[in-house]
Design a protein around this motif. Structure first.
Motif, PDB file in Angstrom:
ATOM      1  N   VAL A 113      -5.106 -58.658 -27.920  1.00 53.72           N
ATOM      2  CA  VAL A 113      -6.188 -58.097 -28.734  1.00 53.72           C
ATOM      3  C   VAL A 113      -7.550 -58.512 -28.189  1.00 53.72           C
ATOM      4  N   LEU A 114      -7.676 -59.786 -27.850  1.00 53.02           N
ATOM      5  CA  LEU A 114      -8.958 -60.296 -27.365  1.00 53.02           C
ATOM      6  C   LEU A 114      -9.194 -59.952 -25.894  1.00 53.02           C
ATOM      7  N   ALA A 115      -8.121 -59.753 -25.144  1.00 55.93           N
ATOM      8  CA  ALA A 115      -8.273 -59.414 -23.728  1.00 55.93           C
ATOM      9  C   ALA A 115      -8.821 -58.005 -23.540  1.00 55.93           C
ATOM     10  N   LEU A 116      -8.471 -57.089 -24.440  1.00 58.39           N
ATOM     11  CA  LEU A 116      -8.863 -55.689 -24.260  1.00 58.39           C
ATOM     12  C   LEU A 116     -10.374 -55.449 -24.341  1.00 58.39           C
ATOM     13  N   PRO A 117     -11.120 -56.047 -25.299  1.00 60.32           N
ATOM     14  CA  PRO A 117     -12.577 -55.870 -25.266  1.00 60.32           C
ATOM     15  C   PRO A 117     -13.199 -56.422 -23.980  1.00 60.32           C
ATOM     16  N   MET A 118     -12.613 -57.479 -23.426  1.00 57.44           N
ATOM     17  CA  MET A 118     -13.097 -58.027 -22.159  1.00 57.44           C
ATOM     18  C   MET A 118     -12.830 -57.046 -21.020  1.00 57.44           C
ATOM     19  N   LEU A 119     -11.632 -56.475 -20.990  1.00 57.91           N
ATOM     20  CA  LEU A 119     -11.294 -55.493 -19.959  1.00 57.91           C
ATOM     21  C   LEU A 119     -12.140 -54.234 -20.085  1.00 57.91           C
ATOM     22  N   ASN A 120     -12.546 -53.923 -21.311  1.00 61.82           N
ATOM     23  CA  ASN A 120     -13.357 -52.733 -21.575  1.00 61.82           C
ATOM     24  C   ASN A 120     -14.838 -52.971 -21.302  1.00 61.82           C
ATOM     25  N   GLY A 121     -15.188 -54.191 -20.890  1.00 63.20           N
ATOM     26  CA  GLY A 121     -16.575 -54.503 -20.547  1.00 63.20           C
ATOM     27  C   GLY A 121     -17.452 -54.879 -21.714  1.00 63.20           C
ATOM     28  N   GLN A 122     -16.893 -55.040 -22.905  1.00 68.70           N
ATOM     29  CA  GLN A 122     -17.680 -55.371 -24.089  1.00 68.70           C
ATOM     30  C   GLN A 122     -17.897 -56.878 -24.237  1.00 68.70           C
ATOM     31  N   SER A 124     -17.323 -60.961 -22.188  1.00 69.62           N
ATOM     32  CA  SER A 124     -17.098 -61.651 -20.918  1.00 69.62           C
ATOM     33  C   SER A 124     -15.839 -62.508 -20.994  1.00 69.62           C
ATOM     34  N   ILE A 125     -15.352 -62.922 -19.843  1.00 69.98           N
ATOM     35  CA  ILE A 125     -14.163 -63.765 -19.803  1.00 69.98           C
ATOM     36  C   ILE A 125     -14.431 -65.123 -20.441  1.00 69.98           C
ATOM     37  N   TRP A 126     -15.696 -65.578 -20.393  1.00 70.56           N
ATOM     38  CA  TRP A 126     -16.043 -66.870 -21.000  1.00 70.56           C
ATOM     39  C   TRP A 126     -16.000 -66.778 -22.519  1.00 70.56           C
ATOM     40  N   VAL A 131     -13.010 -68.193 -27.606  1.00 73.56           N
ATOM     41  CA  VAL A 131     -12.251 -67.881 -28.817  1.00 73.56           C
ATOM     42  C   VAL A 131     -10.815 -68.387 -28.692  1.00 73.56           C
ATOM     43  N   TRP A 132     -10.218 -68.178 -27.537  1.00 69.74           N
ATOM     44  CA  TRP A 132      -8.867 -68.700 -27.310  1.00 69.74           C
ATOM     45  C   TRP A 132      -8.822 -70.208 -27.557  1.00 69.74           C
TER      46      TRP A 132
END
Length: 283
Positions: A113-122, A124-126, A131-132
């Protein structure tokens, strides 16, 4: 005349196929959109609220552990232990139902769930790691509190003994490191898939069925779930010197790494790449 009718039928079939493909594409995009939206809403939650929610999730998931230990204590000596470990699938989903339907923050439910907004560019990985980190810390603390509490209470209620907790923890740790990691990847994959499936329907009863089905597979297969596994190993660590702090921390590292790979990569990345390589090109 007959050739013309055949051509019309072929054309109609082609149109129906295209229509079906468009419908499938839209359904896939809708699910992906829901998952990304859910992830984005989680990112907006303040750290303190997220941490408290994660602690509660760690406590609630402990009821799966409680039932596992109770089942093992009641059945041990009556039926073969191999069968008992398979029967864990019956009680394993209870804690997950409490956590997921109660909307508490569980790490393995949020990996994809949290990886997808990062992959979508919304995001950052940080931001993803932040959050993780908060959720993992809260889950571990909540789980460890539950392990300590139930370890004191259960023997007085004749639910299970400290020896039961030791045997459960030893069973989790018996695998070699590479098997544990691979097993954790499968568990993370299934939990990521569960999140995807939950967003395909809004029906609460269907949600319960899906949770039971997916987490039941994890319980039956003995796949290593980092948060439930944390309670299992920490509970044993509290009552025996045969499990060291290093054993506990090494297990936790491998289980978290495997769950992350299974949820964020196998489900999150692959699902997004399917969308990006097919549907996104058509927009």
């Amino acid at each position: 005349m007959e050739n013309k009718e055949i051509e019309q039928k072929d054309h109609q079939k082609e149109l129906e196929k295209k229509s079906s493909d468009i419908k499938d594409d839209n359904e896939y995009s809708v699910i992906l959109s829901r998952v990304i939206h859910e992830g984005e809403e989680i990112f907006k939650i303040k750290n303190k609220a997220m941490f408290l929610s994660a602690v509660i999730a760690g406590l609630e998931i402990g009821f799966s552990y409680f039932l596992i230990c109770t089942l093992y204590y009641l059945m041990n000596g009556i039926i073969d232990t191999t069968i008992i470990f398979k029967l864990f699938a019956v009680v394993y989903p209870v804690g997950f139902i409490l956590v997921i339907l109660g909307k508490s923050a569980l790490f393995t439910e949020q990996t994809s769930v949290l990886a997808l907004p990062m992959l979508n560019g919304q995001r950052s990985i940080w931001e993803l790691f932040r959050v993780w980190g908060v959720v993992i810390l809260g889950n571990i603390i909540g789980g460890n509190i539950f392990a300590g509490f139930i370890g004191v209470l259960a023997p007085h209620l004749n639910l299970f003994t400290e020896e039961t907790m030791i045997e459960i923890g030893a069973h989790v740790l018996k695998e070699t490191s590479w098997v544990l990691l691979a097993s954790a990847i499968v568990a993370g994959w299934l939990m990521g898939l569960l999140t995807w499936l939950l967003n395909s329907t809004m029906n609460s009863l269907t949600h319960v069925v899906l949770i039971i089905m997916i987490t039941g597979v994890i319980g039956f297969g003995g796949f290593h779930h980092s948060i439930v596994g944390n309670i299992e190993v920490f509970g044993a660590f509290l009552h025996t010197s045969e499990i060291s702090a290093l054993d506990y921390l090494w297990f936790l590292f491998l289980a978290l790494l495997g769950n992350s790979i299974g949820g964020a990569v196998v489900v999150g990345l692959f699902k997004y790449r399917i969308f990006e390589s097919n549907f996104k090109e058509e927009l």
